[in-house]
Motif scaffolding. Sequence first.
Motif, short mmCIF file in Angstrom:
data_model
loop_
_atom_site.label_atom_id
_atom_site.label_comp_id
_atom_site.label_asym_id
_atom_site.label_seq_id
_atom_site.Cartn_x
_atom_site.Cartn_y
_atom_site.Cartn_z
N PRO A 36 -12.41 -42.09 -10.80
CA PRO A 36 -11.21 -41.30 -10.95
C PRO A 36 -11.27 -39.90 -11.54
CG PRO A 36 -10.90 -43.31 -11.93
CD PRO A 36 -12.32 -43.40 -11.69
N ALA A 37 -12.55 -39.80 -12.01
CA ALA A 37 -12.63 -38.21 -12.69
C ALA A 37 -13.45 -37.56 -11.51
CB ALA A 37 -13.59 -38.33 -13.92
N GLY A 38 -13.73 -38.09 -10.25
CA GLY A 38 -14.32 -37.27 -9.26
C GLY A 38 -15.65 -37.10 -9.60
N GLY A 39 -16.58 -38.06 -10.16
CA GLY A 39 -18.03 -38.01 -10.42
C GLY A 39 -18.75 -37.47 -9.21
N ILE A 40 -19.98 -37.16 -9.55
CA ILE A 40 -20.95 -36.69 -8.50
C ILE A 40 -21.78 -37.65 -7.72
CG2 ILE A 40 -21.20 -34.53 -9.95
CD1 ILE A 40 -24.14 -35.47 -10.44
N GLY A 41 -21.48 -38.80 -8.04
CA GLY A 41 -22.00 -39.74 -6.94
C GLY A 41 -23.61 -40.09 -7.43
N ILE A 42 -24.42 -40.60 -6.68
CA ILE A 42 -25.77 -40.80 -7.25
C ILE A 42 -26.67 -39.77 -6.85
CG2 ILE A 42 -25.10 -43.49 -6.79
CD1 ILE A 42 -26.96 -43.37 -4.29
N THR A 43 -26.57 -38.76 -6.38
CA THR A 43 -27.40 -37.61 -6.26
C THR A 43 -27.17 -36.70 -7.01
OG1 THR A 43 -25.89 -36.76 -4.33
CG2 THR A 43 -27.63 -38.10 -3.40
N ALA A 44 -28.35 -35.79 -7.35
CA ALA A 44 -28.43 -34.79 -8.43
C ALA A 44 -27.55 -33.59 -7.76
CB ALA A 44 -29.76 -34.32 -8.96
N ASP A 45 -26.87 -32.83 -8.43
CA ASP A 45 -26.34 -31.77 -7.86
C ASP A 45 -26.30 -30.49 -8.99
OD1 ASP A 45 -24.77 -30.38 -5.95
OD2 ASP A 45 -22.82 -30.76 -7.03
N PRO A 46 -26.93 -29.45 -8.94
CA PRO A 46 -28.12 -29.25 -7.41
C PRO A 46 -29.05 -30.11 -7.61
CG PRO A 46 -28.18 -27.43 -8.90
CD PRO A 46 -27.34 -28.15 -9.60
N ARG A 47 -29.69 -30.28 -6.00
CA ARG A 47 -31.03 -31.18 -6.38
C ARG A 47 -32.07 -30.30 -6.42
NH1 ARG A 47 -29.42 -34.71 -0.75
NH2 ARG A 47 -27.36 -35.43 -1.54
N PRO A 48 -33.06 -31.01 -7.06
CA PRO A 48 -34.59 -30.35 -7.09
C PRO A 48 -35.06 -29.87 -5.77
CG PRO A 48 -34.57 -32.48 -8.25
CD PRO A 48 -33.40 -32.43 -7.20
N ALA A 49 -35.73 -28.96 -5.98
CA ALA A 49 -36.39 -28.41 -4.65
C ALA A 49 -37.36 -29.52 -4.05
CB ALA A 49 -37.37 -27.11 -4.87
N ARG A 50 -37.41 -29.45 -2.56
CA ARG A 50 -38.00 -30.21 -1.75
C ARG A 50 -39.48 -29.69 -1.92
NH1 ARG A 50 -36.38 -29.53 3.86
NH2 ARG A 50 -34.46 -30.37 3.05
N PRO A 51 -40.36 -30.81 -2.09
CA PRO A 51 -41.98 -30.57 -2.63
C PRO A 51 -42.50 -30.20 -1.18
CG PRO A 51 -41.50 -33.22 -2.43
CD PRO A 51 -40.17 -32.35 -2.55
N ALA A 52 -43.59 -29.56 -1.53
CA ALA A 52 -44.41 -29.15 -0.28
C ALA A 52 -45.35 -30.32 0.22
CB ALA A 52 -45.46 -28.00 -0.90
N ALA A 53 -45.58 -30.12 1.47
CA ALA A 53 -46.36 -31.41 2.01
C ALA A 53 -47.63 -31.68 1.21
CB ALA A 53 -46.59 -31.28 3.35
N SER A 54 -48.13 -30.48 0.67
CA SER A 54 -49.68 -30.69 0.09
C SER A 54 -49.62 -31.68 -1.19
CB SER A 54 -50.24 -29.27 -0.25
OG SER A 54 -49.17 -28.38 -0.98
N ALA A 55 -48.26 -31.65 -1.62
CA ALA A 55 -47.77 -32.35 -3.21
C ALA A 55 -47.79 -33.79 -2.79
CB ALA A 55 -46.90 -31.84 -3.62
N LEU A 56 -47.52 -34.28 -1.43
CA LEU A 56 -47.30 -35.60 -1.14
C LEU A 56 -48.45 -36.10 -0.27
CD1 LEU A 56 -43.53 -35.51 -0.26
CD2 LEU A 56 -44.44 -36.10 -2.38
#
Length: 243
Positions: A210-230
């Motif tokens: 009812p309070a208009g919560g943000i759902g299950i995702t962070a807002d704003p989201r963290p930066a997408r990691p570089a491919a080298s970190a994964l």
Amino acid sequence: MSSENPTGAGPWPGYRSKPSYDPGQSLVFPGPVPAELRALGQEVRAADWPVRLAFRASRMALLDTMCRWQTLRALACVHALAAGAADARLLGDLRVVPGPETAADPALSEVPARLERYALELPPDLVDAVVRDAGGLLTDNRFTASVLGAGLSADSCPADTDVAVSRAVVLTSYWYETPEQRGALALVWSANLFVRSWLWWSASFTYGDPAGGIGITADPRPARPAASALPAWAAPLLDRAAG
């Protein structure tokens, strides 16, 4: 991305989304989860993580295999949650618990590939949320090791407290001692947490509160990691996340 189905109609009736304050992103609001999928969502976060620490190459390869398998398993479960249903083959694959025995079983060798197909069919924004949360763990990891180790151990539903403690200690030690494994561990924890959050939200609210919560995702989201970190096996997930 999830904006393809902004009202929860069509192919993704299990959730709704709306634009976030983070440009190009959306907020995810799960809907009601069928009882079968809710029970499965509790079970699907379990993996037979190691209880003894070892740094030989074969053990590191096994850990990487288990991280890939469990990450794809959790994302395939998100596919079922977002679709509001799963076919018999997917349900069977989701019930296979990753571990040393299953990883070595030739009869199960095709399971991760089938799970990956489901994971890569997800709306990009859902995959992106998991990938970005993993990037957040890798960027600010002061408490990541202990939270990750304890969380994955708890998700594994250990038979007794000794097993629970051993798994937590081993996973925490791998985070500290083998930095090259951190990307895989961050992904599996992020994917498991996404399933947990989806189930919690759907049990507490229906398509938002009812309070208009943000759902299950962070807002704003963290930066997408570089491919080298994964790990290398995460490349298709990164591509999907990028849309």
